[in-house]
Each structure stands twice: as structure tokens, then as C-alpha cells.
Design an enzyme around this catalytic site. Structure first.
Site, mmCIF file in Angstrom:
data_model
loop_
_atom_site.group_PDB
_atom_site.id
_atom_site.type_symbol
_atom_site.label_atom_id
_atom_site.label_comp_id
_atom_site.label_asym_id
_atom_site.label_seq_id
_atom_site.Cartn_x
_atom_site.Cartn_y
_atom_site.Cartn_z
ATOM 1 N N GLU A 113 -62.225 53.862 21.451
ATOM 2 C CA GLU A 113 -61.491 53.251 22.564
ATOM 3 C C GLU A 113 -60.297 54.102 22.919
ATOM 4 O O GLU A 113 -59.844 54.923 22.108
ATOM 5 C CB GLU A 113 -61.036 51.848 22.169
ATOM 6 C CG GLU A 113 -62.169 50.850 22.192
ATOM 7 C CD GLU A 113 -61.690 49.416 22.284
ATOM 8 O OE1 GLU A 113 -60.514 49.153 22.001
ATOM 9 O OE2 GLU A 113 -62.514 48.563 22.633
ATOM 10 N N HIS A 234 -53.698 44.839 32.080
ATOM 11 C CA HIS A 234 -55.018 45.470 32.129
ATOM 12 C C HIS A 234 -55.253 45.875 33.577
ATOM 13 O O HIS A 234 -54.991 45.082 34.482
ATOM 14 C CB HIS A 234 -56.085 44.476 31.674
ATOM 15 C CG HIS A 234 -57.398 45.121 31.394
ATOM 16 N ND1 HIS A 234 -58.231 45.566 32.396
ATOM 17 C CD2 HIS A 234 -58.015 45.434 30.234
ATOM 18 C CE1 HIS A 234 -59.299 46.118 31.851
ATOM 19 N NE2 HIS A 234 -59.185 46.049 30.536
ATOM 20 N N ARG A 281 -54.437 53.679 30.627
ATOM 21 C CA ARG A 281 -54.395 52.331 31.197
ATOM 22 C C ARG A 281 -53.102 52.040 31.978
ATOM 23 O O ARG A 281 -53.140 51.527 33.097
ATOM 24 C CB ARG A 281 -54.464 51.370 30.006
ATOM 25 C CG ARG A 281 -54.988 50.037 30.302
ATOM 26 C CD ARG A 281 -54.896 49.202 29.054
ATOM 27 N NE ARG A 281 -56.214 48.922 28.508
ATOM 28 C CZ ARG A 281 -56.449 47.958 27.623
ATOM 29 N NH1 ARG A 281 -55.469 47.228 27.159
ATOM 30 N NH2 ARG A 281 -57.662 47.743 27.168
ATOM 31 N N HIS A 342 -52.017 40.976 30.259
ATOM 32 C CA HIS A 342 -53.079 40.990 29.259
ATOM 33 C C HIS A 342 -52.566 40.677 27.857
ATOM 34 O O HIS A 342 -53.151 39.871 27.149
ATOM 35 C CB HIS A 342 -53.714 42.374 29.291
ATOM 36 C CG HIS A 342 -54.974 42.512 28.502
ATOM 37 N ND1 HIS A 342 -56.038 41.658 28.649
ATOM 38 C CD2 HIS A 342 -55.347 43.426 27.573
ATOM 39 C CE1 HIS A 342 -57.016 42.032 27.830
ATOM 40 N NE2 HIS A 342 -56.613 43.086 27.154
ATOM 41 N N ARG A 377 -49.229 48.281 23.011
ATOM 42 C CA ARG A 377 -50.243 47.982 22.000
ATOM 43 C C ARG A 377 -51.389 48.980 22.061
ATOM 44 O O ARG A 377 -51.914 49.266 23.142
ATOM 45 C CB ARG A 377 -50.794 46.585 22.254
ATOM 46 C CG ARG A 377 -51.975 46.235 21.374
ATOM 47 C CD ARG A 377 -52.615 44.950 21.835
ATOM 48 N NE ARG A 377 -53.349 45.122 23.063
ATOM 49 C CZ ARG A 377 -54.617 44.721 23.252
ATOM 50 N NH1 ARG A 377 -55.261 44.113 22.286
ATOM 51 N NH2 ARG A 377 -55.213 44.899 24.406
HETATM 52 C C1 FAD Z 1 -60.036 39.113 27.952
HETATM 53 C C2 FAD Z 1 -59.337 39.589 26.692
HETATM 54 C C3 FAD Z 1 -59.849 40.685 26.002
HETATM 55 C C4 FAD Z 1 -59.209 41.131 24.828
HETATM 56 N N1 FAD Z 1 -59.767 42.168 24.106
HETATM 57 C C5 FAD Z 1 -59.232 42.478 22.886
HETATM 58 C C6 FAD Z 1 -59.905 43.394 22.008
HETATM 59 O O1 FAD Z 1 -60.964 43.915 22.326
HETATM 60 N N2 FAD Z 1 -59.333 43.659 20.794
HETATM 61 C C7 FAD Z 1 -58.150 43.083 20.397
HETATM 62 O O2 FAD Z 1 -57.675 43.368 19.283
HETATM 63 N N3 FAD Z 1 -57.517 42.211 21.206
HETATM 64 C C8 FAD Z 1 -58.032 41.875 22.416
HETATM 65 N N4 FAD Z 1 -57.404 40.943 23.202
HETATM 66 C C9 FAD Z 1 -56.179 40.303 22.691
HETATM 67 C C10 FAD Z 1 -56.527 39.312 21.581
HETATM 68 O O3 FAD Z 1 -57.667 38.579 21.947
HETATM 69 C C11 FAD Z 1 -55.369 38.369 21.307
HETATM 70 O O4 FAD Z 1 -54.181 39.086 21.154
HETATM 71 C C12 FAD Z 1 -55.613 37.566 20.020
HETATM 72 O O5 FAD Z 1 -56.885 36.976 20.053
HETATM 73 C C13 FAD Z 1 -54.528 36.511 19.860
HETATM 74 O O6 FAD Z 1 -54.862 35.667 18.794
HETATM 75 P P1 FAD Z 1 -53.875 34.489 18.377
HETATM 76 O O7 FAD Z 1 -54.525 33.773 17.270
HETATM 77 O O8 FAD Z 1 -52.513 35.027 18.183
HETATM 78 O O9 FAD Z 1 -53.791 33.560 19.693
HETATM 79 P P2 FAD Z 1 -54.951 32.866 20.526
HETATM 80 O O10 FAD Z 1 -56.278 33.348 20.146
HETATM 81 O O11 FAD Z 1 -54.582 32.974 21.954
HETATM 82 O O12 FAD Z 1 -54.839 31.342 20.089
HETATM 83 C C14 FAD Z 1 -53.756 30.545 20.505
HETATM 84 C C15 FAD Z 1 -53.991 29.123 20.058
HETATM 85 O O13 FAD Z 1 -52.779 28.391 20.186
HETATM 86 C C16 FAD Z 1 -53.042 27.139 20.774
HETATM 87 N N5 FAD Z 1 -51.811 26.682 21.424
HETATM 88 C C17 FAD Z 1 -51.054 27.318 22.329
HETATM 89 N N6 FAD Z 1 -49.990 26.562 22.668
HETATM 90 C C18 FAD Z 1 -50.091 25.423 21.956
HETATM 91 C C19 FAD Z 1 -49.325 24.239 21.875
HETATM 92 N N7 FAD Z 1 -48.212 24.049 22.611
HETATM 93 N N8 FAD Z 1 -49.728 23.250 21.043
HETATM 94 C C20 FAD Z 1 -50.860 23.398 20.305
HETATM 95 N N9 FAD Z 1 -51.626 24.503 20.326
HETATM 96 C C21 FAD Z 1 -51.250 25.494 21.144
HETATM 97 C C22 FAD Z 1 -54.193 27.403 21.710
HETATM 98 O O14 FAD Z 1 -54.824 26.196 22.024
HETATM 99 C C23 FAD Z 1 -55.026 28.355 20.854
HETATM 100 O O15 FAD Z 1 -55.799 27.605 19.959
HETATM 101 C C24 FAD Z 1 -58.022 40.487 24.381
HETATM 102 C C25 FAD Z 1 -57.509 39.413 25.093
HETATM 103 C C26 FAD Z 1 -58.161 38.947 26.233
HETATM 104 C C27 FAD Z 1 -57.595 37.756 26.955
#
Ligand code: FAD
Length: 528
Positions: A113, A234, A281, A342, A377
């Protein structure tokens, strides 16, 4: 009535689920998600997870690539910790049953990547997020000590008010249930795993849950926040009134896609970078932004039509099908695209175990600022961060629980005050729209002092109005999210205004160069 747990985990993406799985089985863990259990940024990640897994790769190379992307602002110990523990994290996911894509000889298929000097990204086709989320949820279901509370929105942290602001212990949080009732949830430890805040901007690749709730709650509670100016965009998100956040993969430009202006059809990228559409990017996103600001157009086009139907439909089955759904046949018509918010590099400042500056409060995953990403990032490092810090935080919390007193101070129950059901929901929709549009126009990819000042003036008024509305109306999820995006917008503007240089994702026309002498440090927002 209040309910008590040992640990409250706010969020069910990769960070929250990894934490819950590693938490001691003797601890009663409540895991809240705002919507359904799986809805999260994690569910939608496409590319994969970076880890050194091939003999011709090295930890040093992964560390170097991460720090190069982060423009030197990374915290080296955080980078080392994540990179060195990445292979074990991937093995852990495989042990849980995650079905990563493999080559015909059975070895993991590692992709290359942007920004990575070696092939090191594991993936499950182009639906990696769905597979990882599935495996983690299934593993959590086998743990009787984990209670899921879906459709439950954390409103605010509860603090021990006998201590001064910035030092007060987190005692849990107030939550809103789907039926409109509010409950007090108490815990010895509260873990923010609430993900990013893409919804602060008009265009985003993030799902609706990404409203920066964790950062906003931590900020209001007096925790230290940092580096909010570094928001990654993005370059290509589908522009269509009915497509909220559909990502058009960078692979399309990799295969020869051409970015063209809406009006004249001019292929403009070569004016900005010799590599044209294959420029990094942030360069592509900035060029698109500059052209859209110059022409007043709301989007540009990504033209794939010269590549032929057979190739396009075979190489991009999901994207071509999704475009078709919105009436766009990419074999004959260019795809309207905009850059989109993003990934949030800044957030709640933590140590290497995920501890925030407030006792009893941890932050892991995208909500946290661990120092891994610095000013930008490196692709595929963020899911990895959630896995590694989820595990570290769980170990640290295990120790905290051994020392925690059996009962803490009794906090006040939620006080609805004079709040009545709102008869002016239009305030919410209007302010929601206004904040996201002003952030897009004034605090987006290219900034200036003047634009930031304009944004700040408008945000001050909006935040005041939202505060009044919040305290006088019955709390709903929309109001909670509006208040949170307003606070996160304020933090982004504040950090971007303070940083008098361009570095990583913060590009300011008034200070177009990096200033290592004065600015090789984080932008810290302390309580008060
Ligand atoms: C389209 C897309 C493609 C991506 N591609 C990549 C990739 O290829 N590789 C990579 O490393 N990263 C990628 N990313 C980034 C990565 O997906 C995220 O940074 C990562 O998944 C975040 O994980 P997290 O557990 O911190 O939060 P999230 O997975 O966003 O989870 C957040 C959680 O918190 C909960 N929540 C939020 N607010 C509240 C509240 N007030 N009360 C209760 N619950 C709450 C939500 O319901 C959810 O369950 C991508 C992101 C997107 C959107």
C-alpha cells in the site's frame, strides 16, 4: 437507579472488542454500541492490517515508513510497540477464526500500500472489516462476563466532583437508551473506544456513528486532547445525493483512472505533480480541493471509461455494482468524486497502556492520540493500533481492578432539569448541516488564518446555541451527536489555529512550510 460494572467499554469496533476479549474473565464488562453491535468504522475497512510477516521485511522498515508518513511527529516508543506486536496481533486474529486471503500455497496474501516500502498488508478480500468484526464479535459471545448494550448512547462521563477539574476520577457515564430513558452506569474503569469523527465534515467515508463522541466527552470532562488538526482526507468518495459515504478505492487510480474537471473535462493532476493521479494521497486531495474551490464545482470526475467494460467489471466487481446502484455505469460515464474526511490522527492523549490524563479513564483505537500516527497516518496502521492498544489497556486495567476500592463515591443521578420535548427539531438539522459545511469550506484540506478565524466565529455562536438547546430540550441521540460534532469542530479549529506551519495533514497557505525549529511537537489542549 444506577447499574454497576467493573469496566464500561464505550464502543464495539476493533479497539473495544479487542479490549473486552483481553480483559480478565473475572471482571464484569459492559460494552456499549450506539447502534447495532457491528456498526462502526471497523466494519467498513477495506485495505487491511499492516504487519511485518515476510522474511524480506523488517520492524525497522515498518517503523521508518510510519515515521516518514507521520512527518516526524510520531512518538517513537508507541510506533515500536505497535510495529513489534503486529505479527502476534495478526496471529491472534487468525486464532479467533479470521479468514484472511491466502495465496495458492497457503501463505497469507500480503499487499503493498501507499507509503509502505514492503508488502505487509493482510486482508480478507476487499471486505476485511466485515470479517475482522465478525470474528471478534463471535469470540466475545463466548465470554459470559461481557454484556453487550447495543443501541445505547453514552452522553457524558460521570466524574468524582470532590476532585478538581482535570484530576477528577471517571466513575462511569450517563447513557441514553433507544426508548428515550436515561440510565446511570457506574464502573471502576471506563474505556473510550468510540472511534473517529468523520461526520464533523460534509463529506466523509465514515458511517453515521463517527461523531467524535469520545473526544468530546473526554474534553468536557477535562482530559488532555492533542493534534486534532491532523484529519486525514481520502481523495475519492462517491459524490451522489443518496450515497452517504461510499469509498472509491485508490486502486482505481492505480489502474489508470484519470481525474477530470467537471466543466471542461481537463485532466488536471499533472499540473500539480509529475506522477499525476498516482501522487501521494494528500497531494491528490489538496489538488482536488484547490480545483473545486477555484471553479466552484462540488465535485470532480474520476474517469475510467478508457479501460473498457470487461476489465472494469472483472477488476472492480463491488465498486462497479455500487456505482450501478446509483445509476452510474463506470464503463461509459465518469464517476463523480470528492475528497472525504477519513481518519482522525489526534484525540485523547494516552500513555503506552491507553491511560488518559484522568484517573479511571482509558482511550483506545481511533479516539486516542497515542503518538503512533504523528501528523499523518500510514495506511493500514489504524486497525492495528486498536488491536495492540486494546490488549495493553486490558492488562493495565487488570492491575487497576486489583487495587480498586470495593465502592467508590456515589455520583449524582441524571438530572433532567427543566428539559421538555423539543418542538424545534429544525435547530438540530440546521446546525448539523451548517457545522459540517463550514468545516468543509473553512477547515478542510487547505486552511488559512482567515478561514480558520471565520470558522471559529461561527462555531462560537453555534456552540452557544446548541448548549442552550441541549439544556432546555429532552435529550435525544441527534442532540447528543450535534453537541459532540460542535465540540470536536471547535477542537480541530483550535489546534489548526495554533499550529503556525504546514506539516503532514495540516496544510496552511499562510505557513506553507514545515517549521522544525518551533513546531516539532504536539498541539496540546489542556483542561481550562
Ligand atoms: C471506509 C474505511 C476504510 C478504512 N480502511 C482502513 C484500512 O484498510 N486499514 C486500516 O488500518 N484502517 C482503515 N480505516 C480506519 C479504521 O477502520 C478505523 O480507524 C478503525 O476501525 C477504528 O476502530 P475503533 O475501534 O477505534 O472505532 P470504530 O470501529 O469506529 O468503533 C467505534 C464504536 O464506538 C461506538 N460509539 C461511538 N460513540 C458512542 C457513544 N456515544 N456511545 C456508545 N457507543 C459509541 C460505535 O457504535 C462503534 O461501536 C478505514 C476506515 C473507513 C471508514
Amino acid at each position: 437507579m444506577a447499574r454497576s460494572f467493573d469496566v464500561l467499554v464505550l464502543g464495539g469496533g476493533v479497539a473495544g472488542l479487542s479490549f473486552a476479549l483481553e480483559a480478565p474473565r473475572s471482571a464484569q464488562v459492559a460494552l456499549l454500541t450506539k447502534r447495532g453491535r457491528a456498526e462502526s468504522n471497523t466494519l467498513y475497512f477495506q485495505g487491511g492490517i499492516a504487519a511485518v510477516l515476510s522474511p524480506d521485511d523488517s520492524f525497522e522498515a515498518h517503523v521508518r515508513d510510519t515515521i516518514t508518513a507521520g512527518a516526524g511527529l510520531n512518538r517513537r516508543e508507541a510506533v515500536e510497540q505497535v510495529v513489534r506486536e503486529a505479527p502476534a496481533a495478526i496471529k491472534g486474529l487468525i486464532a479467533l477464526g479470521t479468514d484472511f486471503t491466502r495465496k495458492s500455497n497457503g501463505e497469507l496474501d500480503l499487499t503493498l500500500e501507499g507509503g509502505h516500502s514492503k508488502r505487509r498488508v493482510v486482508h480478507a478480500g476487499d471486505i476485511s472489516g466485515r470479517e475482522v468484526e465478525r470474528a471478534l464479535l463471535a469470540a466475545c459471545d463466548d465470554r459470559p462476563n461481557i454484556t453487550f448494550l447495543p443501541e445505547t448512547t453514552a452522553i457524558d462521563l460521570i466524574l468524582d466532583r470532590s476532585q478538581p477539574r482535570g484530576k477528577a476520577r471517571a466513575l462511569g457515564c450517563y447513557v441514553l437508551h433507544q426508548d428515550g430513558t436515561i440510565e446511570t452506569l457506574l464502573a471502576k474503569v471506563t474505556v473510550l473506544a468510540t472511534g473517529g469523527a468523520g461526520k464533523v465534515y460534509l463529506y466523509t467515508t465514515n458511517p453515521d456513528v463517527a461523531t467524535g463522541d469520545g473526544v468530546a466527552m473526554a474534553y468536557r470532562a477535562g482530559a488532555t486532547i492533542a493534534n486534532m488538526e491532523f484529519y486525514q482526507f481520502h481523495p475519492t468518495c462517491l459524490f451522489h445525493p443518496d450515497a452517504k459515504s461510499f469509498l472509491i478505492s485508490e486502486a482505481l487510480r492505480g489502474e489508470g483512472g484519470r481525474l477530470r474537471l467537471k466543466g471542461t473535462g481537463e485532466r488536471f493532476m499533472l499540473r500539480y505533480h509529475p506522477a499525476g493521479e498516482l501522487a501521494p494521497r494528500d497531494v491528490v486531495a489538496r489538488a482536488m480541493d484547490a480545483e473545486m474551490k477555484r471553479t466552484g464545482d462540488e465535485h470532480v470526475y474520476l474517469d475510467m471509461t478508457h479501460l473498457g467494460r470487461a476489465f472494469l467489471y472483472e477488476r472492480f466487481p463491488n465498486i462497479s455494482a455500487a456505482c450501478k446502484q446509483f445509476g452510474i455505469d463506470m464503463a461509459v460515464a465518469p464517476i463523480p468524486v470528492v475528497p472525504a474526511a477519513h481518519f482522525m490522527c489526534g484525540g485523547v492523549v494516552t500513555d503506552l497502556e491507553g491511560r488518559s490524563s484522568l484517573p479511571g479513564l482509558y482511550a483506545i483505537g481511533e479516539v486516542a492520540c497515542t503518538g503512533l500516527h504523528g501528523a499523518n497516518r500510514l495506511a493500514s496502521n489504524s486497525v492495528l493500533e486498536g488491536l495492540v492498544f486494546g490488549k495493553h489497556a486490558a492488562r493495565a486495567v487488570e492491575e487497576d481492578l486489583k487495587r480498586a476500592p470495593p465502592t467508590g463515591p456515589t455520583p449524582a443521578e441524571w438530572d433532567p432539569g427543566a428539559a421538555v420535548p423539543s418542538d424545534e427539531a429544525v435547530v438540530v438539522t440546521h446546525n448539523w448541516e451548517e457545522i459540517r459545511r463550514l468545516m468543509w469550506n473553512y477547515v478542510g484540506i487547505v486552511r488559512t488564518g482567515k478561514r480558520l478565524a471565520r470558522a471559529r466565529r461561527r462555531l462560537d455562536i453555534l456552540r452557544e446555541e446548541i448548549r442552550e438547546y441541549y439544556w432546555s430540550s429532552k435529550v435525544t441521540r441527534d442532540v447528543i451527536e450535534l453537541r459532540n460534532i460542535a465540540d470536536v469542530a471547535h477542537l480541530i479549529v483550535e489546534c489548526a489555529t495554533r499550529r503556525k506551519e504546514s506539516r503532514g495533514l495540516n496544510y496552511n497557505l499562510d505557513y506553507p512550510k514545515a517549521d522544525d525549529h518551533n513546531w516539532l511537537h504536539d498541539t496540546i489542549i489542556e483542561p481550562g
